[in-house]
Design a protein around this motif. Structure first.
Motif, short mmCIF file in Angstrom:
data_model
loop_
_atom_site.label_atom_id
_atom_site.label_comp_id
_atom_site.label_asym_id
_atom_site.label_seq_id
_atom_site.Cartn_x
_atom_site.Cartn_y
_atom_site.Cartn_z
N UNK A 95 3.54 17.25 6.42
CA UNK A 95 3.08 16.10 5.64
C UNK A 95 1.69 16.39 5.10
N UNK A 96 1.55 16.30 3.78
CA UNK A 96 0.27 16.62 3.14
C UNK A 96 -0.86 15.69 3.58
N UNK A 97 -0.49 14.52 4.10
CA UNK A 97 -1.53 13.58 4.55
C UNK A 97 -2.35 14.17 5.69
N UNK A 98 -1.77 15.12 6.43
CA UNK A 98 -2.50 15.74 7.54
C UNK A 98 -3.70 16.55 7.05
N UNK A 99 -3.67 16.95 5.78
CA UNK A 99 -4.77 17.74 5.23
C UNK A 99 -6.07 16.95 5.14
N UNK A 100 -5.96 15.62 5.23
CA UNK A 100 -7.18 14.80 5.18
C UNK A 100 -8.03 14.97 6.44
N UNK A 101 -7.49 15.69 7.43
CA UNK A 101 -8.26 15.96 8.65
C UNK A 101 -9.23 17.12 8.44
N UNK B 211 -1.72 5.45 3.01
CA UNK B 211 -1.93 4.85 4.33
C UNK B 211 -1.95 5.93 5.41
N UNK B 212 -1.02 6.87 5.32
CA UNK B 212 -0.96 7.95 6.31
C UNK B 212 -2.23 8.80 6.27
N UNK B 213 -2.70 9.09 5.06
CA UNK B 213 -3.93 9.89 4.92
C UNK B 213 -5.13 9.14 5.48
N UNK B 214 -5.19 7.84 5.22
CA UNK B 214 -6.32 7.03 5.70
C UNK B 214 -6.33 6.96 7.23
N UNK B 215 -5.16 6.75 7.81
CA UNK B 215 -5.08 6.67 9.27
C UNK B 215 -5.41 8.02 9.91
N UNK B 216 -4.93 9.10 9.29
CA UNK B 216 -5.23 10.44 9.82
C UNK B 216 -6.72 10.70 9.84
N UNK C 95 0.85 -1.20 0.00
CA UNK C 95 0.00 0.00 0.00
C UNK C 95 0.88 1.24 0.00
N UNK C 96 0.53 2.22 -0.81
CA UNK C 96 1.27 3.47 -0.86
C UNK C 96 1.30 4.12 0.52
N UNK C 97 2.51 4.55 0.96
CA UNK C 97 2.67 5.09 2.31
C UNK C 97 1.83 6.36 2.51
N UNK C 98 1.83 7.24 1.50
CA UNK C 98 1.07 8.49 1.62
C UNK C 98 -0.42 8.20 1.78
N UNK D 216 -0.03 12.86 13.65
CA UNK D 216 0.39 13.96 12.78
C UNK D 216 1.84 14.34 13.05
N UNK D 217 2.22 14.38 14.34
CA UNK D 217 3.60 14.70 14.69
C UNK D 217 4.56 13.63 14.20
N UNK D 218 4.12 12.38 14.28
CA UNK D 218 4.97 11.25 13.87
C UNK D 218 5.24 11.26 12.37
#
Length: 279
Positions: A55-61, A6-11, A1-4, A46-48
């Motif tokens: 990290x742009x994945x945080x924008x999914x919040x 995964x990070x967006x989904x978890x966020x 799974x693409x890391x970005x 988000x800090x991690x």
């Protein structure tokens, strides 16, 4: 799974869990106290993922702000989570515990200012809510003022001084009145009459003084410091003066920073450890 991905989904998942938990918990105690855990779990992730920078994945919040339309506690939890996650990502940097801890400092300040302005503006534009806040604040300030005065013995000391003054004034008045009456009627009254008058004044000095002192004590006991202070607060807390709550709310939020920073860093370390073991 693409890391970005995964990070967006978890966020987003952590944010949704926070909002749902907030919807259930509301502001009721003690459930509301536990809301700090899911919020810090979102901040920690988000800090991690932002240890090397934003990290742009945080924008999914940000889509969580949609839940603000529900109003009440849910809106506040959604706003705190969405804004806090993005800002934590912006100000995060480094993989040390201290870096994770510090990542929430500026975000909390921004959240504190935003909450202060929103809450105060809402109160100022709602007459019913404004009256409720005024009454609650006045009662709280009044009760705390009375408690402080009682602890310092200021009120009891003033009451005792007032009672002593009244007793002394009553005795002095009767003594001077007795002297004046006896001197003025000495030639008109017989010895037995003068003795009766003298006895009456002596008796009056004891009884009148006692009654006046007791009456003063009764009225002094009925002095409600809390009520008087509350009335003053209610008279002063109007209109633009509600802006005084802004620094109080901001200070309250910032006082939570050590706890939030600690939990955020703890969750960030847990995520880092979990990824290391999984890999």
């Amino acid at each position: 799974m693409n890391r970005t991905y995964a990070e967006a989904s978890i966020t987003l998942t952590l944010g949704l869990l926070t909002v749902i938990t907030g919807y259930i918990a509301g502001f009721s105690r003690p459930a509301a106290y536990f809301m700090i855990l899911p919020i810090c779990a979102s901040f920690g992730f988000a800090a991690y993922i932002s240890s090397e920078g934003f990290n742009k994945a945080s924008l999914t919040a940000l889509p969580l702000l949609v839940f603000a339309l529900l109003g009440g506690p849910t809106a506040i939890y959604a706003g705190i989570t969405a804004v806090g996650v993005v800002l934590t990502s912006v100000f995060a940097g480094g993989e040390k515990f201290r870096s994770y801890y510090a990542s929430t400092r500026v975000p909390l300040a921004v959240i504190g200012v935003g909450l202060s302005v929103i809450i105060v503006f809402t109160v100022m534009t709602n007459a019913g809510l404004q009256q409720k806040v005024t009454d609650t604040t006045a009662d709280l300030v009044g009760s705390e003022a009375e408690r402080a005065l009682n602890k310092s013995n200021v009120v009891s000391s003033q009451r005792q001084q007032y009672k002593s003054l009244v007793g002394s004034t009553a005795n002095t008045t009767i003594i001077y009145t007795k002297a004046y009456v006896l001197n003025d009627t000495r030639d008109d009254l017989s010895g037995s009459d003068l003795q009766a008058v003298n006895t009456a004044f002596d008796d009056a000095r004891d009884r009148v003084s006692e009654r006046m002192t007791n009456s003063t004590a009764s009225s002094a006991q009925s002095l409600d410091v809390s009520e008087r202070v509350s009335d003053v607060v209610k008279g002063e807390l109007k209109g633009m003066r509600f802006l005084i709550f802004i620094p109080f709310i901001l200070s309250s939020v910032m006082l939570m920073q050590p706890v939030i920073g600690l939990l955020t860093a703890l969750f960030a370390k847990i995520y880092a450890t979990a990824e290391t073991k999984l890999i």
